[in-house]
Scaffold this motif. Structure first.
Motif, PDB file in Angstrom:
ATOM      1  N   SER A   1      43.854   7.276  52.038  1.00  0.00           N
ATOM      2  CA  SER A   1      42.551   7.757  51.556  1.00  0.00           C
ATOM      3  C   SER A   1      41.739   8.363  52.694  1.00  0.00           C
ATOM      4  O   SER A   1      41.077   9.399  52.520  1.00  0.00           O
ATOM      5  N   LYS A   2      41.815   7.747  53.861  1.00  0.00           N
ATOM      6  CA  LYS A   2      41.091   8.279  55.018  1.00  0.00           C
ATOM      7  C   LYS A   2      41.681   9.620  55.450  1.00  0.00           C
ATOM      8  O   LYS A   2      40.938  10.574  55.743  1.00  0.00           O
TER       9      LYS A   2
ATOM     10  N   ASP B   1      32.797  11.588  51.668  1.00  0.00           N
ATOM     11  CA  ASP B   1      33.995  10.889  51.215  1.00  0.00           C
ATOM     12  C   ASP B   1      34.772  10.303  52.392  1.00  0.00           C
ATOM     13  O   ASP B   1      35.341   9.201  52.296  1.00  0.00           O
TER      14      ASP B   1
ATOM     15  N   ALA C   1      35.680   6.428  52.966  1.00  0.00           N
ATOM     16  CA  ALA C   1      37.054   5.984  53.178  1.00  0.00           C
ATOM     17  C   ALA C   1      37.184   5.171  54.462  1.00  0.00           C
ATOM     18  O   ALA C   1      37.899   4.158  54.501  1.00  0.00           O
TER      19      ALA C   1
ATOM     20  N   GLN D   1      35.662   1.733  53.820  1.00  0.00           N
ATOM     21  CA  GLN D   1      36.555   0.918  53.011  1.00  0.00           C
ATOM     22  C   GLN D   1      37.728   0.394  53.829  1.00  0.00           C
ATOM     23  O   GLN D   1      38.133  -0.765  53.691  1.00  0.00           O
ATOM     24  N   GLN D   2      38.268   1.252  54.682  1.00  0.00           N
ATOM     25  CA  GLN D   2      39.373   0.813  55.520  1.00  0.00           C
ATOM     26  C   GLN D   2      38.918  -0.277  56.483  1.00  0.00           C
ATOM     27  O   GLN D   2      39.613  -1.282  56.684  1.00  0.00           O
TER      28      GLN D   2
END
Length: 265
Positions: A93-94, A160, A164, A167-168
Motif C-alpha cells: 500500500s505504501k 494517501d 499508508a 498505517q504501516q
C-alpha cells in the motif's frame, strides 16, 4: 466412613460425623457442576469444529507440555513482520501510494508524438511525379495549465501516501506491542506452572500425613478436610496455569505466524 467408625468406637463425636457428611454433600455438588461444565465444553468444542454437537468427544491431554521456546522479542518481531500477510499488504500500500504520486506529477509533463505516413500512386500525374511518397511529423506538447487538476491529484496522492505510512507504522508498533505482551504472558504462565506443580507435591504429602494422623486418632476430620481443600486448590492452580501457558504459546505462534524457535540453552 472413617468418622462413623470412630464414632462407633467412641473416639469421635456426632458433630464430626455431621461435618464429614456436610463436606461430602458439598463435594458432590461440586462434582455435579464440574460434570455439567465438561458436557457443555464438549458440546461447544464439537460446534467449533463444525460437527454434530451430539458427537462424542474424548480429548486426551498430551503427557508433556510444549517446551518453553526462545523468547527473543527482537527476533520474534522480525519474524512476525516477515511472515504476516498484513505486513506485506502495508508495504504494498505504501509503494502504491508513492507510485501514484509520480503518476499524478506526469499530468503536466511534456509529451511528444511522432507520426509516419506513406502514399503510393501507381500512375503519377500532374505535380506528383513519383509513385511513393512519405511524411514524418513530430509534435511536442507542453501543457501550461490544467486548472489545478494536477496539483489536486498530487495532494491527494501525497495524502494517501501519508495514510499508508501511518498505517504501516501502526501495524509495526502493534506487532511489537503484541509480541511483548504475549512474551510476558508466556513467562508468567511458565513460572506459575512450575510453582504450582511444586506446591501440589507438598500439598499431596500434607494430605497424606493428615489422613495418617486422623486414622491414628491423633487428629480431626477438620484437619483432613483442610488438607484436602489445600490439595484441590493446588491441583486447580496447576490446571489453570497449564491452560494459561498453552493459550499464551498459541497466541504467540499466531502473532509470529511461524513455528516458534527452540530455546538452545
Amino acid at each position: 466412613r472413617v468418622t462413623e467408625a470412630q464414632k462407633n468406637a467412641g473416639v469421635a463425636a456426632e458433630f464430626d460425623v455431621l461435618r464429614a457428611r456436610t463436606q461430602l454433600q458439598t463435594n458432590e455438588q461440586s462434582r455435579i457442576s464440574a460434570t455439567n461444565q465438561l458436557a457443555n465444553s464438549r458440546t461447544a468444542f464439537a460446534n467449533a469444529l463444525g460437527i454434530n454437537p451430539a458427537t462424542p468427544v474424548d480429548l486426551t491431554a498430551p503427557e508433556n507440555d510444549p517446551t518453553l521456546p526462545a523468547l527473543d522479542e527482537k527476533a520474534l518481531v522480525e519474524t512476525a513482520i516477515k511472515s504476516r500477510p498484513e505486513s506485506r499488504q502495508a508495504a504494498l500500500s505504501k509503494d502504491k501510494a508513492q507510485a501514484n504520486i509520480k503518476l499524478a506529477h506526469r499530468a503536466m509533463d511534456p509529451s511528444a508524438a511522432v507520426t509516419l505516413s506513406t502514399n503510393y500512386n501507381p500512375k503519377p500525374t500532374g505535380f506528383i511525379l513519383v509513385k511513393n511518397t512519405g511524411a514524418l511529423n513530430i509534435s511536442v506538447s507542453v501543457p501550461l495549465s490544467n486548472g489545478g487538476a494536477t496539483r489536486a491529484a498530487v495532494d491527494s496522492a501525497k495524502s494517501d501516501a501519508r495514510s499508508a505510512a501511518i498505517q504501516q507504522d501502526q501495524f509495526l508498533r502493534g506487532i511489537q506491542a503484541e509480541v511483548q505482551q504475549v512474551v510476558v504472558a508466556v513467562k508468567d504462565a511458565d513460572e506459575r506452572l512450575k510453582a504450582a506443580r511444586a506446591n501440589v507435591t507438598e500439598a499431596r504429602e500434607a494430605y497424606r500425613l493428615a489422613g495418617v494422623r486422623f486414622q491414628a486418632g491423633v487428629d480431626t476430620q477438620l484437619s483432613v478436610n483442610d488438607a484436602q481443600t489445600v490439595l484441590t486448590q493446588a491441583e486447580s492452580n496447576v490446571v489453570n496455569a497449564r491452560y494459561d501457558y498453552l493459550i499464551a504459546l498459541a497466541r504467540l505462534e499466531r502473532i509470529v505466524a511461524a513455528p516458534l524457535p527452540e530455546d538452545k540453552k
